[in-house]
Write an enzyme that holds these catalytic residues in place. Structure first.
Site, mmCIF file in Angstrom:
data_model
loop_
_atom_site.group_PDB
_atom_site.id
_atom_site.type_symbol
_atom_site.label_atom_id
_atom_site.label_comp_id
_atom_site.label_asym_id
_atom_site.label_seq_id
_atom_site.Cartn_x
_atom_site.Cartn_y
_atom_site.Cartn_z
ATOM 1 N N TYR A 1 0.816 -1.211 0.000
ATOM 2 C CA TYR A 1 0.000 0.000 0.000
ATOM 3 C C TYR A 1 0.852 1.265 0.000
ATOM 4 C CZ TYR A 1 -3.568 -3.382 1.397
ATOM 5 O OH TYR A 1 -4.411 -4.469 1.447
ATOM 6 N N GLY B 1 -9.847 -9.694 7.197
ATOM 7 C CA GLY B 1 -9.914 -8.974 5.932
ATOM 8 C C GLY B 1 -8.945 -9.531 4.899
ATOM 9 N N HIS C 1 -1.192 -11.236 2.575
ATOM 10 C CA HIS C 1 -0.213 -10.296 2.019
ATOM 11 C C HIS C 1 1.223 -10.730 2.311
ATOM 12 C CE1 HIS C 1 -2.866 -7.362 0.415
ATOM 13 N NE2 HIS C 1 -3.370 -6.982 1.566
ATOM 14 N N ARG D 1 -9.205 -15.591 2.133
ATOM 15 C CA ARG D 1 -10.181 -15.831 1.074
ATOM 16 C C ARG D 1 -10.299 -17.337 0.797
ATOM 17 N NH1 ARG D 1 -12.265 -11.724 -2.121
ATOM 18 N NH2 ARG D 1 -11.255 -9.672 -1.948
ATOM 19 N N TYR E 1 -15.871 -6.438 2.126
ATOM 20 C CA TYR E 1 -15.749 -5.423 1.084
ATOM 21 C C TYR E 1 -17.108 -5.177 0.442
ATOM 22 C CZ TYR E 1 -11.037 -6.497 2.277
ATOM 23 O OH TYR E 1 -9.895 -6.688 3.003
#
Length: 341
Positions: free
Chosen positions: A53, A173, A178, A211, A231
């Site tokens: 990010y 989330g 990541h 996920r 989301y």
């Protein structure tokens, strides 16, 4: 380990293409797994934890992507119920991002400390805390800091860990995905999970998710679940899924996001224009995020390798105790695992 109400991982097929290492530019024989880590560079915010990010693109439109309060309303009752069932008072939000989940928990009366590897995302969390801390004591006490999952004990310059550990650590989330695995032995994943375990007091719980990568790997696209869970934004124009394989094994999932920024004041001349189904032309903000594809079997082994095979471990499809229908395909799998007393 118990899967709550028989989570179903897949039920239909897609013709979406799978990207192979041969699809990438450059001589194949000169590539290493590190070089094939994705379609973009990772950026370091703190040593060890990669900050995708850092260019600020995702942070700028994150509130549009997650849908604000609409996001937390989707699972607020579920997470608060789990915390209360486990007598939780102190919480470490290990992937707080812009602070949306931490704010939910502060408002619910929990004592929250929050860390994230991205200073761009933390900027928004600090701003929200500042806006509320003068009139609400709970927000005055909310501590936020930059934190590295590979060295969580050394966040003391920004937050102060409670003596004896936390009642709960959350990493939700799809945040944990990541963290890459450049070598192929999941050593960084194991180290991070071990650090989460160390942050917990005996009897404390880790809430962590990912996920439904089993479905994504098999069908090349995100599940079309009725619940999008985290989301909820109504400005999501498109999400493109790419599956990267190396020697026949999926090593990375890349999602390219397009967010409609019409009327937000965020658009400029450099933003691409897309046509909506009704023919309307809209400016789009784009960002790309790459993820390690945690399959359910491997993630179970990762958690239970640290917490123990006999640990109290439950899995909730999309944070639901009871799926809405038989054969329901979840978007996310939420793990709740307890440190032994």
């Amino acid at each position: 380990m118990k899967i709550q109400n028989g989570t179903c991982l897949a039920s239909h097929r897609s013709n979406s293409p799978t990207k192979k290492s041969s699809d990438l530019p450059g001589p194949k024989e000169n590539r290493t797994k590190t070089e094939l880590k994705g379609f973009r560079d990772f950026h370091l915010s703190t040593p060890g934890v990669q900050d995708q990010y850092s260019d600020g693109k995702a942070a700028k439109v994150w509130h549009l992507y997650i849908g604000g309060k609409k996001r937390t309303n989707e699972y607020a009752d579920s997470i608060i119920r789990v915390l209360k069932e486990n007598n939780v008072q102190t919480v470490l939000d290990a992937a707080c991002g812009t602070g949306v989940d931490s704010i939910l928990l502060v408002e619910a009366g929990f004592t929250v400390k929050s860390v994230d590897a991205s200073d761009k995302m933390l900027k928004y969390a600090h701003k929200l805390r500042w806006q509320r801390h003068r009139e609400e004591k709970a927000f005055e006490e909310w501590e936020i800091g930059e934190g590295d999952w590979l060295d969580l004990a050394n966040c003391e310059d920004s937050i102060h860990h409670p003596d004896g550990g936390y009642d709960c650590v959350i990493c939700i989330g799809n945040s944990f995905a990541h963290l890459p695995d450049f070598v192929g032995d999941q050593a960084m994943h194991k180290r991070a999970i071990n650090n989460f375990h160390k942050m917990l007091k005996p009897g404390g719980v880790l809430i962590i998710d990912h996920r439904n990568y089993d479905h994504i790997i098999k069908y090349g696209k995100l599940p079309n679940s009725s619940s999008k869970l985290y989301y909820q934004g109504d400005r999501i124009h498109k999400i493109k899924t790419s599956v990267l394989t190396v020697d026949g094994e999926c090593t990375m999932i890349t999602l390219d996001y397009e967010i409609d920024i019409t009327g937000t004041g965020l658009a400029d001349a450099s933003d691409p224009i897309r046509e909506k189904p009704d023919g309307t032309l809209v400016p789009i903000s784009q960002f790309r995020l790459s993820y390690y594809p945690h399959t359910l079997v491997k993630f179970n082994a990762l958690l239970e390798g640290v917490f123990g095979e006999d640990a109290d471990h439950k899995i909730l499809p999309d944070f639901m105790s009871t799926p809405p229908e038989e054969g329901y395909i979840p978007s996310y799998l939420v793990h709740i695992i307890k440190r032994k007393e």
